[in-house]
Design a protein around this motif. Structure first.
Motif, mmCIF file in Angstrom:
data_model
loop_
_atom_site.group_PDB
_atom_site.id
_atom_site.type_symbol
_atom_site.label_atom_id
_atom_site.label_comp_id
_atom_site.label_asym_id
_atom_site.label_seq_id
_atom_site.Cartn_x
_atom_site.Cartn_y
_atom_site.Cartn_z
ATOM 1 N N GLY A 106 44.006 15.544 -21.340
ATOM 2 C CA GLY A 106 43.219 15.408 -22.570
ATOM 3 C C GLY A 106 41.722 15.484 -22.382
ATOM 4 O O GLY A 106 40.971 15.477 -23.367
ATOM 5 N N ILE A 119 49.009 18.082 -29.334
ATOM 6 C CA ILE A 119 48.732 17.195 -28.205
ATOM 7 C C ILE A 119 49.489 15.893 -28.420
ATOM 8 O O ILE A 119 49.766 15.488 -29.553
ATOM 9 C CB ILE A 119 47.214 16.907 -28.039
ATOM 10 N N SER A 121 50.194 11.802 -26.465
ATOM 11 C CA SER A 121 50.034 10.832 -25.383
ATOM 12 C C SER A 121 51.422 10.460 -24.887
ATOM 13 O O SER A 121 52.427 11.029 -25.343
ATOM 14 C CB SER A 121 49.306 9.590 -25.888
ATOM 15 N N PHE A 135 42.863 18.932 -32.035
ATOM 16 C CA PHE A 135 42.442 18.971 -30.633
ATOM 17 C C PHE A 135 41.057 18.360 -30.428
ATOM 18 O O PHE A 135 40.652 18.136 -29.291
ATOM 19 C CB PHE A 135 42.464 20.406 -30.115
ATOM 20 N N ARG A 140 41.886 12.398 -28.264
ATOM 21 C CA ARG A 140 42.405 13.491 -27.430
ATOM 22 C C ARG A 140 42.351 13.144 -25.939
ATOM 23 O O ARG A 140 43.128 13.680 -25.143
ATOM 24 C CB ARG A 140 41.622 14.773 -27.674
ATOM 25 N N ALA A 143 45.581 12.276 -24.278
ATOM 26 C CA ALA A 143 46.662 13.264 -24.212
ATOM 27 C C ALA A 143 47.224 13.389 -22.804
ATOM 28 O O ALA A 143 46.476 13.437 -21.824
ATOM 29 C CB ALA A 143 46.172 14.613 -24.715
ATOM 30 N N LEU A 146 49.725 19.036 -23.678
ATOM 31 C CA LEU A 146 49.197 19.868 -24.765
ATOM 32 C C LEU A 146 49.885 21.222 -24.719
ATOM 33 O O LEU A 146 50.361 21.656 -23.676
ATOM 34 C CB LEU A 146 47.679 19.995 -24.696
#
Length: 300
Positions: A106, A119, A121, A135, A140, A143, A146
């Protein structure tokens, strides 16, 4: 399917260590077949074929479905896997000093992508999928995975080389695959890698894998979408650039500006690529390798 040189992959190696089972895989690559059909093709008894099928099932190479037949329910064997990659232990270069940097998925510095994209987590999706605007949300940085169909993502790391140090080799390692709306083991994608604007070469990803769950993929992640990628190591040397030991381009260490303040690494699927099959990048807590994007510079 991705294998390691350790006991976790022994069941697959053992399943393939048989001329009969190799023949079964070859037959199932052409058609779904039941035990009776396989027995006839192999010219061995049905009980023996059943034992071989069980071995291949336990290894995750094939699956069996029960379907109605002329004489009741019959078991049909189906090939699950059409690609196997074996990860050998990495060689260690003792004679060089190194600078190492690991960048979470991320922590990109620039991105321009087209759907399908998203994206997530290790806890949840970070906003709606297929909306490129997500994004740029502040979260982000959390993340761990992705994906996008076309476009690029860039990561930047500092260049710690001192003026008196001489770079010998540059390794970039990441887990990556194609991107299909759900999953597709046969979905080639031309993924191009660049460093500081210099194109290192294009690797053709064979597919977007969901035949088995990723070793580190969290439980909440849907089972019918991409589960893991292939661990690829891009190596820039004094005589060319390689990916897992195979030639990628003629770019050498001498082509890099070693006096730059930072290194910018781009992963891209170009609009005019022969196979616009997208890209998925897996970080820690996703896929089969508990790592982010790793950069390693060897110097003397």
């Amino acid at each position: 399917m991705q294998l390691e040189i350790d006991k976790s992959s022994l069941s697959v190696y053992e399943a393939l260590a048989s001329e009969v089972r190799l023949k079964i895989v070859q037959l199932l690559s052409k058609n779904k077949m039941n035990i009776k059909e396989l027995s006839k093709e192999l010219e061995i008894s049905s009980p023996i074929v059943t034992k071989h099928i069980k071995k291949l099932e336990d290894a995750g190479i094939i699956r069996t479905e029960k379907v109605p037949g002329k004489s009741g329910i019959q078991k049909i064997s189906i090939l699950k896997v059409d690609h196997i990659e074996i990860n050998f232990p990495k060689k260690i270069y003792h004679s060089f000093a190194t600078y190492e940097t690991s960048v979470p998925v991320g922590h990109y510095t620039d991105i321009e992508v087209l759907p399908t994209c998203g994206i997530a987590s290790d806890k949840d999706f970070l906003g709606p999928v297929d909306d490129p605007k997500i994004f740029m949300v502040p979260t982000r940085v959390d993340a761990k995975i992705l994906w996008f169909t076309q476009g690029y993502v860039e990561y930047k790391i500092p260049n710690f080389l001192k003026s008196e140090e001489s770079i010998q080799q540059f390794d970039i390692s990441l887990e990556v695959s194609s991107e299909f709306p759900f999953s597709n083991e046969v979905w080639p994608s031309d993924i191009t890698f660049s460093l500081n604007g210099i194109e290192l070469g294009t690797w053709i990803s064979p597919g977007d894998f969901a035949d088995t769950r990723g070793k580190y993929t969290p439980d909440w992640w849907p089972h019918n979408v991409n589960q893991y990628g292939l661990l690829k190591t891009i190596r820039i040397t004094s005589h060319g650039t390689y990916i897992d030991g195979d030639p990628l381009s003629n770019v050498t260490i001498d082509d890099l500006d070693v006096n730059c303040a930072s290194w910018t690494f781009r992963t891209e699927v170009k609009e005019d690529a022969k196979h616009v099959g997208g890209a998925t990048i897996f970080g820690r807590k996703f896929g089969n390798h508990d790592q982010d994007i790793n950069f390693k510079i060897y110097y003397i």
